[in-house]
Design an enzyme around this catalytic site. Structure first.
Site, short mmCIF file in Angstrom:
data_model
loop_
_atom_site.label_atom_id
_atom_site.label_comp_id
_atom_site.label_asym_id
_atom_site.label_seq_id
_atom_site.Cartn_x
_atom_site.Cartn_y
_atom_site.Cartn_z
N CYS A 1 6.58 -12.72 3.80
CA CYS A 1 5.91 -13.66 2.90
C CYS A 1 4.57 -14.02 3.50
O CYS A 1 4.25 -13.58 4.60
CB CYS A 1 6.76 -14.93 2.78
SG CYS A 1 8.48 -14.59 2.35
N ARG B 1 1.37 -9.83 0.56
CA ARG B 1 2.56 -9.91 1.41
C ARG B 1 3.82 -10.19 0.60
O ARG B 1 4.94 -10.13 1.14
CB ARG B 1 2.39 -11.01 2.45
CG ARG B 1 1.21 -10.81 3.36
CD ARG B 1 1.06 -11.97 4.29
NE ARG B 1 2.10 -12.01 5.29
CZ ARG B 1 2.05 -11.39 6.46
NH1 ARG B 1 0.99 -10.69 6.77
NH2 ARG B 1 3.04 -11.47 7.31
N TRP C 1 8.22 -12.98 -0.73
CA TRP C 1 8.87 -11.71 -1.02
C TRP C 1 10.35 -11.95 -0.72
O TRP C 1 10.72 -12.22 0.42
CB TRP C 1 8.32 -10.60 -0.14
CG TRP C 1 8.86 -9.24 -0.48
CD1 TRP C 1 8.52 -8.47 -1.55
CD2 TRP C 1 9.82 -8.49 0.26
NE1 TRP C 1 9.21 -7.29 -1.51
CE2 TRP C 1 10.02 -7.27 -0.42
CE3 TRP C 1 10.54 -8.72 1.43
CZ2 TRP C 1 10.90 -6.30 0.04
CZ3 TRP C 1 11.42 -7.75 1.88
CH2 TRP C 1 11.59 -6.56 1.18
N ASN D 1 7.89 -17.51 6.96
CA ASN D 1 7.82 -16.06 6.78
C ASN D 1 8.80 -15.47 7.78
O ASN D 1 8.64 -15.66 8.98
CB ASN D 1 6.41 -15.56 7.08
CG ASN D 1 6.37 -14.05 7.23
OD1 ASN D 1 7.15 -13.35 6.58
ND2 ASN D 1 5.50 -13.55 8.08
N GLY D 2 9.83 -14.78 7.28
CA GLY D 2 10.77 -14.16 8.22
C GLY D 2 12.20 -14.39 7.78
O GLY D 2 12.47 -14.73 6.63
N GLU E 1 3.43 12.07 0.60
CA GLU E 1 2.54 10.91 0.41
C GLU E 1 2.11 10.80 -1.06
O GLU E 1 2.07 9.70 -1.62
CB GLU E 1 1.34 11.03 1.36
CG GLU E 1 0.31 9.94 1.26
CD GLU E 1 0.81 8.52 1.56
OE1 GLU E 1 1.97 8.35 1.99
OE2 GLU E 1 0.06 7.58 1.31
N LYS F 1 2.89 7.53 -3.30
CA LYS F 1 1.84 6.75 -3.97
C LYS F 1 2.19 6.58 -5.45
O LYS F 1 2.08 5.50 -5.99
CB LYS F 1 0.46 7.42 -3.84
CG LYS F 1 -0.21 7.35 -2.50
CD LYS F 1 -0.68 5.98 -2.06
CE LYS F 1 0.39 5.24 -1.32
NZ LYS F 1 0.43 5.31 0.10
N GLU G 1 5.21 4.20 -5.92
CA GLU G 1 4.92 2.80 -5.59
C GLU G 1 4.17 2.07 -6.67
O GLU G 1 4.49 0.93 -6.98
CB GLU G 1 4.03 2.74 -4.32
CG GLU G 1 4.76 2.92 -3.04
CD GLU G 1 3.85 2.62 -1.85
OE1 GLU G 1 2.83 3.31 -1.71
OE2 GLU G 1 4.17 1.72 -1.07
N HIS H 1 16.25 25.64 -3.03
CA HIS H 1 17.58 25.33 -2.49
C HIS H 1 18.21 24.13 -3.17
O HIS H 1 19.12 23.51 -2.61
CB HIS H 1 17.47 25.09 -0.97
CG HIS H 1 17.02 26.30 -0.22
ND1 HIS H 1 17.82 27.41 -0.06
CD2 HIS H 1 15.84 26.60 0.36
CE1 HIS H 1 17.15 28.33 0.60
NE2 HIS H 1 15.94 27.86 0.87
N LYS I 1 2.98 -5.75 1.44
CA LYS I 1 2.12 -4.93 2.30
C LYS I 1 2.73 -4.69 3.68
O LYS I 1 2.70 -3.58 4.19
CB LYS I 1 0.77 -5.63 2.44
CG LYS I 1 -0.26 -4.84 3.22
CD LYS I 1 -0.86 -3.76 2.38
CE LYS I 1 -1.81 -2.87 3.14
NZ LYS I 1 -1.91 -1.55 2.52
C1 AGP Z 1 2.47 2.46 1.85
O1 AGP Z 1 1.82 2.69 0.65
C2 AGP Z 1 3.58 1.54 1.74
N1 AGP Z 1 3.19 0.29 1.19
C3 AGP Z 1 4.58 1.47 2.88
O2 AGP Z 1 5.31 2.64 2.82
C4 AGP Z 1 4.03 1.28 4.29
O3 AGP Z 1 3.36 2.42 4.71
C5 AGP Z 1 5.20 0.98 5.25
O4 AGP Z 1 5.82 -0.20 4.86
C6 AGP Z 1 4.78 0.90 6.69
O5 AGP Z 1 3.83 -0.10 6.88
P1 AGP Z 1 3.01 -0.19 8.22
O6 AGP Z 1 2.14 0.99 8.32
O7 AGP Z 1 2.26 -1.48 8.13
O8 AGP Z 1 4.02 -0.21 9.34
#
Ligand code: AGP
Length: 643
Positions: free
Chosen positions: A2, A27, A74, A100-101, A516, A520, A523, A539, A638
């Site tokens: 958060c 966050r 979050w 946060n946590g 990747e 993307k 997400e 396979h 994030k």
């Molecule tokens: C990336 O687009 C994502 N939001 C997510 O997979 C991210 O890369 C992952 O949570 C790791 O984050 P970090 O690089 O801050 O450790």
């Protein structure tokens, strides 16, 4: 995970808190809330969903209060509903807390408190905290509230009863968290706690701030002090006092941030993600300047072409590398593995940090462990590194931990945890989907692999020079791709606004780019997408293919070009629409691909930095056309600071 923000000073707190929360919304954005103190009462306003809901609620109840805390959530424990939103308060509504946590032992604390008569209003783990503070305050000898017997066998001795009550409450908590607390009975104090979750204190002129991340306060001050684990801070209108967990006062000085407020603005772009995609040529240039020696040329065997500044102990007798990371950073690590093995000849393993924590590989000698995390705060990655450090502690030199971090936030928890860092120099990334930080992580791996290749003489200096020359061309190639392809990718995206599934294929060093590209798209557009090594499709995954499932194939010249083309043929034969990311639009490629996203012809080893660009743009435009919140996709945050 958060976002927390806090303010104490001479200005009206509400707007400062709201604008701080805006910068922290990346966050988490399941709910938001703020609490201020005005006329002897705590005013707490919370709203489900994004910050604008809170903002409109606050229009009716705004006060000129000059102290307050705010939170954007979050959800971990408890649904994303208003009753679970922070701030949480004690029974008498005098104490407000944002966290946060995660509080790991909340069930037992909840039971303990329930037996003392406390009632809970939320499903969260953190609601125990205001009740615990109230309990300690109630029994504090110097408290304004009725003194009594110390509830958990504790003695209060701090100059501030509130600080002392918080300190004692924190001693009861297990987990990783950062907390900010205000109390109507102590209207000139804001208490902040750090226990393995980031929090910084900001120093203004007669006003002080706290925040989970610096963008929240950068428009007010650049003088910041990140708290260390176990520390508490007491913010008053007169200054900041920092204490350790034993309650002893510490001497700490703020430092100046090299960041300016415009870095966290959209600067004319519709979304942060698009702005960050366009920043990538600059990021690569910054990394080239920082990591590579401009004067080096083949034949120079006294200086390395790379200037990472890492000490010899990292490299001496190095036999193995293991990398722990999550998400996009994990994809960068797979590109890294390819480079470290192919260029430097060092066996390299890549692990999901979340898996490594519970199934670590057997200890190997002379092993470098690299944690890759753009935020430097990902709980799984930090825990994997902590475990690695601990299990190698009593071993002989061969097995001792050698730890290296690759991060975009050297001031983060990771920065404190490992002795050496490669700073990825991408600038703050706000879009939840990582783009420019990924590119910067790739640059860090190029530099590391080339440094090792040079030192171990694993490749010829001519080859080394060739690769570095190629890298120097990359910013221009990215610019050309952005300039020539963005419009046509936007056009292409129109075809997929209703698509339900996507497949991405790549091979060799472009296999992680297929992963990747798929991540993307998932997400930000919520379209189901999978990345596969192209040769693996036959396979099993090939069963998924039909005319409704488009396939993006990365077909760059080099060792696997023909193989990818054959694999793409297999998809074509199952009626899939084929999109080629390739420099070739003639010959065989022209017959197979329905659509092209041309990229320049570059050395295969360097191609991932280029091929990822159109995949970022494709995901972006599909999501934008679907009208989705590109920068803050649902359910994501994030930095994932919980396990
Ligand atoms: C990336 O687009 C994502 N939001 C997510 O997979 C991210 O890369 C992952 O949570 C790791 O984050 P970090 O690089 O801050 O450790």
């Amino acid at each position: 995970m958060c976002g927390i923000v806090g303010y104490i000073g001479t200005q009206a707190a509400t707007e400062i808190l709201l604008s701080g929360l805006e910068k922290l919304e990346y966050r988490g954005y399941d709910s938001a809330g703020i609490a201020t103190i005005w006329e002897g009462e705590v005013n707490c306003v919370r709203a489900k969903g994004k910050l604008y809901n809170l903002r409109s609620k606050l229009e009716q109840v705004e006060t000129p209060a000059q102290i307050g805390i705010g939170h954007t959530r979050w959800a971990t424990h408890g649904k994303p509903e208003e009753y679970n939103a922070h701030p949480h308060m004690d029974a008498d509504l005098r104490i407000a807390v944002v966290v946060n946590g995660i509080i790991e032992n909340y069930s037992e604390l909840r039971e303990e408190l329930k037996q003392k008569g406390y009632q809970f209003r939320s499903e969260t783990d953190v609601e125990v905290i205001p009740h615990l503070i109230a309990e300690f305050l109630k029994h504090s000898p110097s408290s304004a509230i009725t003194p009594g017997v110390a509830p958990f066998g504790s003695i209060a001795f701090s100059p501030s009863p509130l600080l002392e009550a918080v300190r004692q409450a924190v001693h009861k908590l297990r987990g990783a968290f950062a907390i900010a607390i205000i109390c109507a009975d102590y209207p000139d104090e804001l208490i902040v706690v750090r226990q393995q979750a980031p929090i910084v204190i900001g120093f203004g002129q007669g006003e002080f701030f706290c925040a989970s991340d610096t963008p929240a306060i950068i428009s007010h001050t650049r003088a910041v002090l990140p708290l260390d684990n176990g520390e508490l801070a007491r913010l008053t209108p007169l200054g900041v006092e920092v204490y350790n967990s034993a309650g002893e006062r510490l001497k700490k000085q703020p430092r100046l941030l090299n960041l300016n407020p415009t870095m966290v603005e959209k600067q004319g772009f519709k979304h942060f993600m698009l702005k960050e995609i366009y920043e990538q040529p600059g990021v690569v240039r910054a990394c080239l300047d920082a990591y590579f020696n401009a004067d080096w040329s083949a034949g120079d065997s006294t200086n390395s072409p790379v200037k990472l500044g890492l000490p010899g102990e990292i490299y001496t007798d190095l036999e193995q590398i293991q990398i722990v990371a999550c998400g996009t950073s994990w994809h960068a690590a797979i590109v890294g593995k390819y480079l470290l093995e192919q260029l430097a000849g060092i066996p390299t393993q890549v692990h999901y940090a979340s898996e490594f924590r519970y199934a670590p590989t057997p200890l190997t000698a002379n092993t470098l462990t690299i944690g890759v995390t753009q935020s430097g705060e990902t709980a799984d990655t930090l825990a994997a590194l902590a475990m690695e450090k601990e299990r190698r502690q009593d071993k002989d030199t061969k097995y001792k931990a050698r730890l290296l971090g690759i991060t975009n936030r050297p001031e983060s928890t990771l920065g404190h945890m490992v002795p050496h860092i490669i700073n990825t120099l991408a600038g703050i990334e706000i879009g939840v989907a990582a783009t420019k930080t990924f590119i910067a992580q790739l640059m860090a791996f190029y530099a590391l692999a080339l440094d090792l290749a040079y030192l171990r003489q694993a490749i010829s200096q001519t080859k080394l020079q060739e690769i570095i020359n190629g890298l120097r061309q990359i910013p221009g190639e990215i610019e050309a791709t952005l300039e020539s392809q963005e419009k046509s990718i936007e056009q292409l995206a129109h075809n997929f606004a209703e698509t339900k599934d996507f497949i991405f294929l790549g091979r060799g060093i472009n296999y992680p780019i297929a992963l990747e590209g798929a991540l993307k798209l998932k997400e930000i557009s919520y379209i189901h997408a999978e990345g596969y090594p192209a040769g693996e499709m036959k396979h099993g995954p090939i069963a998924l293919l039909d005319a409704k499932v488009p396939v993006v194939a990365i077909a760059m010249p080099g060792s696997v070009y023909e193989k990818v083309i054959s694999n793409a043929q297999e998809a074509k034969a199952r009626d899939s629409r084929l999109i080629g990311v390739t420099p070739f639009h003639h010959g065989e490629a022209a017959e197979i691909f329905n659509d092209f996203i041309p990229v320049s012809k570059v050395d295969e080893l360097l191609s991932p930095i280029l091929t990822v660009i159109p995949l970022q743009l494709l995901a972006y435009h599909i999501a934008a056309l679907r009208g989705l919140d590109v920068d803050q996709p649902r359910n994501l945050a994030k930095s994932v600071t919980v396990e």
